[in-house]
Scaffold this motif. Structure first.
Motif, mmCIF file in Angstrom:
data_model
loop_
_atom_site.group_PDB
_atom_site.id
_atom_site.type_symbol
_atom_site.label_atom_id
_atom_site.label_comp_id
_atom_site.label_asym_id
_atom_site.label_seq_id
_atom_site.Cartn_x
_atom_site.Cartn_y
_atom_site.Cartn_z
ATOM 1 N N GLU A 100 25.325 -15.144 36.421
ATOM 2 C CA GLU A 100 24.641 -16.405 36.728
ATOM 3 C C GLU A 100 24.673 -17.393 35.555
ATOM 4 O O GLU A 100 24.775 -18.596 35.752
ATOM 5 N N HIS A 101 24.573 -16.894 34.330
ATOM 6 C CA HIS A 101 24.531 -17.772 33.157
ATOM 7 C C HIS A 101 25.751 -17.567 32.256
ATOM 8 O O HIS A 101 25.641 -17.639 31.037
ATOM 9 N N MET A 102 26.898 -17.351 32.870
ATOM 10 C CA MET A 102 28.122 -17.126 32.107
ATOM 11 C C MET A 102 28.452 -18.352 31.263
ATOM 12 O O MET A 102 28.375 -19.479 31.752
ATOM 13 N N ARG A 103 28.790 -18.117 30.002
ATOM 14 C CA ARG A 103 29.165 -19.159 29.035
ATOM 15 C C ARG A 103 28.048 -20.181 28.860
ATOM 16 O O ARG A 103 28.277 -21.393 28.813
ATOM 17 N N ALA A 104 26.817 -19.678 28.766
ATOM 18 C CA ALA A 104 25.646 -20.538 28.566
ATOM 19 C C ALA A 104 24.691 -19.899 27.572
ATOM 20 O O ALA A 104 24.677 -18.679 27.402
ATOM 21 N N CYS A 105 23.897 -20.739 26.939
ATOM 22 C CA CYS A 105 22.804 -20.269 26.085
ATOM 23 C C CYS A 105 21.529 -20.410 26.896
ATOM 24 O O CYS A 105 21.259 -21.481 27.452
ATOM 25 N N ILE A 106 20.772 -19.326 26.971
ATOM 26 C CA ILE A 106 19.532 -19.361 27.740
ATOM 27 C C ILE A 106 18.366 -18.976 26.839
ATOM 28 O O ILE A 106 18.503 -18.208 25.898
ATOM 29 N N GLU A 107 17.228 -19.541 27.165
ATOM 30 C CA GLU A 107 15.990 -19.269 26.460
ATOM 31 C C GLU A 107 15.097 -18.472 27.404
ATOM 32 O O GLU A 107 15.072 -18.746 28.605
ATOM 33 N N VAL A 108 14.391 -17.471 26.880
ATOM 34 C CA VAL A 108 13.463 -16.697 27.702
ATOM 35 C C VAL A 108 12.070 -16.777 27.076
ATOM 36 O O VAL A 108 11.900 -16.542 25.890
ATOM 37 N N ILE A 109 11.091 -17.155 27.907
ATOM 38 C CA ILE A 109 9.715 -17.339 27.459
ATOM 39 C C ILE A 109 8.788 -16.541 28.374
ATOM 40 O O ILE A 109 8.854 -16.660 29.595
ATOM 41 N N THR A 110 7.926 -15.745 27.768
ATOM 42 C CA THR A 110 6.914 -14.999 28.517
ATOM 43 C C THR A 110 5.767 -15.947 28.842
ATOM 44 O O THR A 110 5.330 -16.715 27.980
ATOM 45 N N THR A 111 5.282 -15.878 30.062
ATOM 46 C CA THR A 111 4.258 -16.819 30.515
ATOM 47 C C THR A 111 2.872 -16.197 30.661
ATOM 48 O O THR A 111 1.910 -16.921 30.856
ATOM 49 N N GLN A 112 2.783 -14.868 30.575
ATOM 50 C CA GLN A 112 1.494 -14.203 30.801
ATOM 51 C C GLN A 112 1.213 -13.217 29.673
ATOM 52 O O GLN A 112 2.124 -12.557 29.175
ATOM 53 N N GLY A 113 -0.056 -13.114 29.288
ATOM 54 C CA GLY A 113 -0.457 -12.096 28.324
ATOM 55 C C GLY A 113 0.098 -12.283 26.926
ATOM 56 O O GLY A 113 0.248 -11.317 26.180
ATOM 57 N N THR A 114 0.411 -13.510 26.562
ATOM 58 C CA THR A 114 0.967 -13.753 25.236
ATOM 59 C C THR A 114 -0.129 -13.720 24.181
ATOM 60 O O THR A 114 -1.276 -14.068 24.460
ATOM 61 N N PRO A 115 0.224 -13.328 22.965
ATOM 62 C CA PRO A 115 -0.779 -13.306 21.901
ATOM 63 C C PRO A 115 -1.098 -14.723 21.432
ATOM 64 O O PRO A 115 -0.349 -15.662 21.702
ATOM 65 N N SER A 116 -2.199 -14.865 20.712
ATOM 66 C CA SER A 116 -2.537 -16.163 20.133
ATOM 67 C C SER A 116 -1.699 -16.394 18.884
ATOM 68 O O SER A 116 -1.219 -15.447 18.258
ATOM 69 N N TYR A 117 -1.539 -17.655 18.510
ATOM 70 C CA TYR A 117 -0.813 -17.978 17.284
ATOM 71 C C TYR A 117 -1.470 -17.292 16.091
ATOM 72 O O TYR A 117 -0.799 -16.761 15.220
ATOM 73 N N ALA A 118 -2.807 -17.333 16.063
ATOM 74 C CA ALA A 118 -3.544 -16.758 14.919
ATOM 75 C C ALA A 118 -3.296 -15.248 14.827
ATOM 76 O O ALA A 118 -3.095 -14.715 13.730
ATOM 77 N N ARG A 119 -3.315 -14.551 15.961
ATOM 78 C CA ARG A 119 -3.113 -13.103 15.944
ATOM 79 C C ARG A 119 -1.731 -12.734 15.385
ATOM 80 O O ARG A 119 -1.584 -11.826 14.572
ATOM 81 N N VAL A 120 -0.731 -13.471 15.800
ATOM 82 C CA VAL A 120 0.633 -13.206 15.316
ATOM 83 C C VAL A 120 0.734 -13.552 13.842
ATOM 84 O O VAL A 120 1.329 -12.807 13.053
ATOM 85 N N PHE A 121 0.174 -14.675 13.441
ATOM 86 C CA PHE A 121 0.233 -15.101 12.043
ATOM 87 C C PHE A 121 -0.442 -14.077 11.135
ATOM 88 O O PHE A 121 0.084 -13.715 10.081
ATOM 89 N N LEU A 122 -1.611 -13.584 11.546
ATOM 90 C CA LEU A 122 -2.346 -12.612 10.740
ATOM 91 C C LEU A 122 -1.643 -11.259 10.684
ATOM 92 O O LEU A 122 -1.733 -10.539 9.694
ATOM 93 N N LYS A 123 -0.949 -10.922 11.751
ATOM 94 C CA LYS A 123 -0.233 -9.641 11.799
ATOM 95 C C LYS A 123 0.955 -9.670 10.862
ATOM 96 O O LYS A 123 1.311 -8.790 10.174
#
Length: 123
Positions: A100-123
Motif C-alpha cells: 500500500e505504501h510502496m516507495r513512500a515515507c510514512i509516519e505512525v502515531i499512537t492515538t490512545q494511552g500515550t504517556p505525558s511529555y513530563a513522564r517521558v522527559f523524567l524517565k
C-alpha cells in the motif's frame, strides 16, 4: 538524488500550541544530527530501484496491545509525539506483506494511552 536532509523536519499544523512553540522546536534542535542522518539515509534509499517503505515512528513507549494508531504519508504530518512499540510492530508487519505504501515515507502515531511529555522527559 533529492536533497531532503537540508530541509528541517516539520511539525504537524494541528499540534497544540505548547508543542509547536516550546517542545517541538527544542526537540528538533536537540535531534538535529539524528534528523540529518535519517534524511541522508532516506535519500540513499529513495535513489535505489528497490521496493521500499520508510516507517517513521515518534517517541517510542511500551504498550500491551495494538491501538487505533494513525498513519500519514509524507508530506502530511500528524499531531502526536509518541508511537507504541506494539503499534510500530503492527505497522512493520503490515508493510512487509502489503504494498500500500510502496516507495513512500510514512509516519505512525499512537492515538490512545500515550504517556505525558513530563513522564517521558523524567524517565
Amino acid at each position: 538524488m533529492r536533497d531532503l536532509h537540508r530541509r528541517p523536519p516539520q511539525l504537524a499544523p494541528e499540534e497544540k500550541l505548547i508543542f509547536r512553540k516550546v517542545v517541538g522546536p527544542l526537540l528538533l534542535s536537540m535531534g538535529r544530527p539524528l534528523y540529518e542522518d535519517a534524511r541522508r539515509m532516506e535519500d540513499i534509499v529513495r535513489a535505489t530501484d528497490l521496493d521500499w517503505t520508510v516507517v517513521r515512528p515518534s517517541g517510542l513507549f511500551d504498550a500491551k496491545t495494538v491501538s487505533d494508531y494513525r498513519i500519514a504519508v509524507e508530506p502530511q504530518r500528524l499531531p502526536g509525539m509518541f508511537t507504541s512499540r506494539t503499534d510500530l510492530a503492527d505497522v512493520l508487519v503490515r508493510e512487509a506483506v502489503d504494498d500500500e505504501h510502496m516507495r513512500a515515507c510514512i509516519e505512525v502515531i499512537t492515538t490512545q494511552g500515550t504517556p505525558s511529555y513530563a513522564r517521558v522527559f523524567l524517565k
